[in-house]
Enzyme design. Structure first.
Site, mmCIF file in Angstrom:
data_model
loop_
_atom_site.group_PDB
_atom_site.id
_atom_site.type_symbol
_atom_site.label_atom_id
_atom_site.label_comp_id
_atom_site.label_asym_id
_atom_site.label_seq_id
_atom_site.Cartn_x
_atom_site.Cartn_y
_atom_site.Cartn_z
ATOM 1 N N CYS A 68 -13.321 2.074 -29.171
ATOM 2 C CA CYS A 68 -14.646 2.448 -29.637
ATOM 3 C C CYS A 68 -15.534 2.755 -28.396
ATOM 4 C CB CYS A 68 -15.501 1.546 -30.517
ATOM 5 S SG CYS A 68 -16.858 2.285 -31.324
ATOM 6 N N GLU A 69 -15.352 3.658 -27.585
ATOM 7 C CA GLU A 69 -15.795 3.760 -26.268
ATOM 8 C C GLU A 69 -15.374 5.237 -25.597
ATOM 9 O OE1 GLU A 69 -16.303 0.693 -23.690
ATOM 10 O OE2 GLU A 69 -16.055 1.857 -21.796
ATOM 11 N N TYR A 82 -10.460 4.463 -12.216
ATOM 12 C CA TYR A 82 -10.222 5.166 -11.081
ATOM 13 C C TYR A 82 -10.043 6.771 -11.147
ATOM 14 C CZ TYR A 82 -8.502 0.387 -10.091
ATOM 15 O OH TYR A 82 -8.124 -1.065 -10.053
ATOM 16 N N TYR A 124 0.157 -2.179 -12.334
ATOM 17 C CA TYR A 124 -1.401 -2.296 -12.640
ATOM 18 C C TYR A 124 -1.595 -1.750 -13.983
ATOM 19 C CZ TYR A 124 -1.509 -3.160 -7.599
ATOM 20 O OH TYR A 124 -1.275 -3.603 -6.322
ATOM 21 N N GLU A 144 3.873 -6.183 1.780
ATOM 22 C CA GLU A 144 3.725 -6.746 0.355
ATOM 23 C C GLU A 144 3.552 -5.577 -0.402
ATOM 24 O OE1 GLU A 144 -0.184 -8.470 1.298
ATOM 25 O OE2 GLU A 144 0.694 -10.438 1.719
ATOM 26 N N PRO A 145 4.651 -4.683 -0.757
ATOM 27 C CA PRO A 145 4.624 -3.747 -1.594
ATOM 28 C C PRO A 145 4.621 -4.320 -3.393
ATOM 29 C CG PRO A 145 6.815 -4.142 -1.047
ATOM 30 C CD PRO A 145 6.102 -5.144 0.029
ATOM 31 N N GLY A 146 3.423 -3.698 -3.858
ATOM 32 C CA GLY A 146 3.313 -3.862 -5.400
ATOM 33 C C GLY A 146 3.760 -2.858 -6.098
ATOM 34 N N ARG A 147 2.913 -1.761 -6.052
ATOM 35 C CA ARG A 147 3.086 -0.266 -6.669
ATOM 36 C C ARG A 147 4.340 0.336 -6.255
ATOM 37 N NH1 ARG A 147 -1.616 2.401 -7.663
ATOM 38 N NH2 ARG A 147 -2.481 1.251 -6.350
ATOM 39 N N GLY A 198 0.871 -1.189 0.052
ATOM 40 C CA GLY A 198 0.089 -0.066 -0.126
ATOM 41 C C GLY A 198 0.873 1.305 0.051
HETATM 42 N N1 LLP Z 1 -1.366 -6.992 -0.716
HETATM 43 C C1 LLP Z 1 -2.669 -7.238 -0.666
HETATM 44 C C2 LLP Z 1 -3.376 -8.159 0.101
HETATM 45 C C3 LLP Z 1 -3.279 -6.513 -1.668
HETATM 46 O O1 LLP Z 1 -4.623 -6.385 -1.884
HETATM 47 C C4 LLP Z 1 -2.665 -5.478 -2.293
HETATM 48 C C5 LLP Z 1 -3.397 -4.652 -3.504
HETATM 49 C C6 LLP Z 1 -1.124 -5.387 -2.323
HETATM 50 C C7 LLP Z 1 -0.698 -6.338 -1.439
HETATM 51 C C8 LLP Z 1 -0.537 -4.561 -2.971
HETATM 52 O O2 LLP Z 1 -0.807 -2.985 -2.841
HETATM 53 P P1 LLP Z 1 0.201 -1.765 -3.379
HETATM 54 O O3 LLP Z 1 1.509 -1.865 -2.631
HETATM 55 O O4 LLP Z 1 0.452 -2.165 -4.979
HETATM 56 O O5 LLP Z 1 -0.549 -0.576 -3.208
HETATM 57 N N2 LLP Z 1 -5.696 -2.236 -9.218
HETATM 58 C C9 LLP Z 1 -5.466 -1.089 -8.444
HETATM 59 C C10 LLP Z 1 -5.058 -1.230 -7.147
HETATM 60 C C11 LLP Z 1 -5.582 -2.456 -6.398
HETATM 61 C C12 LLP Z 1 -4.650 -3.055 -5.314
HETATM 62 C C13 LLP Z 1 -5.306 -4.347 -4.796
HETATM 63 N N3 LLP Z 1 -4.515 -4.791 -3.601
HETATM 64 C C14 LLP Z 1 -4.756 0.065 -8.915
HETATM 65 O O6 LLP Z 1 -4.629 -0.021 -10.257
HETATM 66 O O7 LLP Z 1 -4.664 1.048 -8.174
#
Ligand code: LLP
Length: 431
Positions: free
Chosen positions: A361-362, A334, A390, A290-293, A248
């Site tokens: 086409c939207e 979003y 994402y 759990e970093p993603g972004r 997050g």
């Molecule tokens: N762990 C869990 C359980 C999660 O649900 C998520 C994101 C993450 C880790 C990673 O979060 P981050 O560090 O990336 O913020 N599709 C959306 C984001 C949905 C995220 C849902 N969960 C977007 O494009 O912003």
């Protein structure tokens, strides 16, 4: 520039990781996803080092697969010593195919099917993050059949709203994820897990939301999780060895977003957790995040070729590009903010305000509205910045548009990580 892996060269072209983006577009075509692998690795190291230093022990980050999943990212993550989370059998299959050590994987999901559970246990996934009682029973039953004891964490909802966007916040009580602490369901699932012979309960997980810029919501979540851990110790004699605080941390997409020092935030969260542990007489648990972004977003740039440039007198101007919501659905979903520029005219001052539209086409197929650009012409190259998270992972074939390739930039070299989809790929499954 927004991030220090972006620059402008002597030709006035945008560079990513010191590589000319205009040359990359000529070589690979457009639309094109770029990923600066050195930046991904640096982001992994920031988390690994800070978490080890401040939380201690075996604490560390898991790459949130949902932000970007393809074989190459699991190889990079494995090399960097990352763990990973997986939320679907497809992510699991991809990680396994890349040779990611699955004992370092955590299997997530609010609705794991029986087949998913069997696949994950058969594949030797290290941990399940268990969402609910029914799922716990299925995992315990299948583990018994296979004569294994499966390690698990329990996903809990701490009831925190981190005040980010509603659709991407998940830690509130009214959520499809996990078991709520407030309603007593969390205590119930702890009891059930302790009574299940073929699972080993290691601790708890929560995820409060996404694109969070301060550490306060994480500290608030940790408070609730640790208080719960102390309660469960007093009630059932079980003390969590692991607390996973989810992902997050935010990312700077536009100049108006703050620059975040992740290591410093981790230090502050660790200080806070240590104090709470002392207060509750708890051992400092292994802390996972759990970093993603924040691992992949700033490593990515998407390149498009500009097509029609249209001004509707008295209204606005549209710049249409050769991609759109199929490769980046985030504005349509979003209203996510992005920075964009004309990559082959990167040193000219913006003199034009336009809405960037895709080719679907939207009418909602927009990448961004009202951005300042150098007035583009047909054939110019438009770059959208900070698209590493994402975008590829949420891409579709809407309007039967083939998905762009993903080119990896590492140590001054470029190579394909994912090839461009072909029209044959598009009809490959059609009978
Ligand atoms: N762990 C869990 C359980 C999660 O649900 C998520 C994101 C993450 C880790 C990673 O979060 P981050 O560090 O990336 O913020 N599709 C959306 C984001 C949905 C995220 C849902 N969960 C977007 O494009 O912003």
């Amino acid at each position: 520039m927004l991030h220090n892996n972006l620059g402008i060269n002597e030709k006035g072209h945008l560079t990513l990781a010191d590589i000319d983006t205009v040359e990359l577009a000529e070589k690979y075509g457009t639309p094109l996803y770029l990923l600066d692998v050195d930046r991904v690795r640096a982001n992994c190291r920031t988390y690994i080092e800070a978490m080890r230093k401040y939380f201690g022990g075996t604490s560390g980050p898991l790459l949130a697969s949902k932000a970007l999943s393809f074989k190459g990212i699991y190889r990079i993550a494995a090399e960097e010593g990352m763990r990973t989370d997986l939320v679907s059998p497809g992510e699991l299959y991809t990680a396994a195919a890349a040779g990611f050590p699955l004992e370092r994987a955590y299997f997530h999901g609010n609705n794991k099917t029986d087949a998913d559970i069997e696949l994950a246990i058969d594949s030797g996934v290290g941990y399940f993050i268990v969402d609910n009682l029914e799922e716990l029973a299925k995992i315990n039953g299948y583990a018994a059949e296979k004569k294994v004891r499966q390690r698990i964490l329990l996903r809990l909802t701490p009831g925190i709203d981190p005040h980010t966007q509603e659709k991407i916040s998940t830690g509130k009580v009214d959520s499809k994820f996990g078991s709520a602490i407030e309603t007593g369901q969390a205590a119930e699932i702890v009891k059930a897990a302790l009574d299940s012979e073929n699972v080993i309960l290691c601790g708890y997980h929560c995820h409060i939301g996404s694109q969070i810029f301060e550490c306060t919501p994480f500290c608030d979540a940790a408070d609730i999780m640790l208080a719960f851990s102390a309660q469960m110790r007093d009630r059932f004699g079980f003390e969590a060895e692991t607390v996973n605080l989810g992902g997050g941390f935010g990312v700077r997409y536009v100049q108006g977003h703050p620059v975040i020092d992740y290591a410093e935030n981790i230090r502050l969260i660790a200080e806070h957790i240590r104090a709470r542990c002392a207060e509750f007489s708890l051992k400092m648990p292994e802390i996972l995040m759990e970093p993603g972004r924040s691992i992949v977003a700033d490593a990515g740039v998407t390149l498009y070729e500009v097509g029609s440039v249209k001004t509707i007198t008295g209204y606005k101007s549209y710049v249409s590009v050769d991609g759109g919501m199929p490769d980046n659905p985030r504005y349509a979903l979003y209203q996510s903010e992005y920075s964009a520029l004309i990559a082959n005219k990167a040193n000219e001052a913006p003199n034009f305000v336009a809405t960037i539209a895709g080719r679907c086409c939207e009418s909602g197929d927009l990448i961004q509205e009202d951005v300042s650009l150098v007035r583009p012409e047909r054939g110019d190259l438009l770059a959208v910045l900070v698209t590493g998270a994402y975008n590829y992972s949420m891409a579709s074939n809407y309007n039967r548009l083939p998905r762009p390739p993903l080119v990896l930039l590492e140590k001054g070299e470029d190579r394909l990580g994912v090839r461009r989809e072909t029209f044959e790929d598009l009809i490959a499954l059609d009978l």
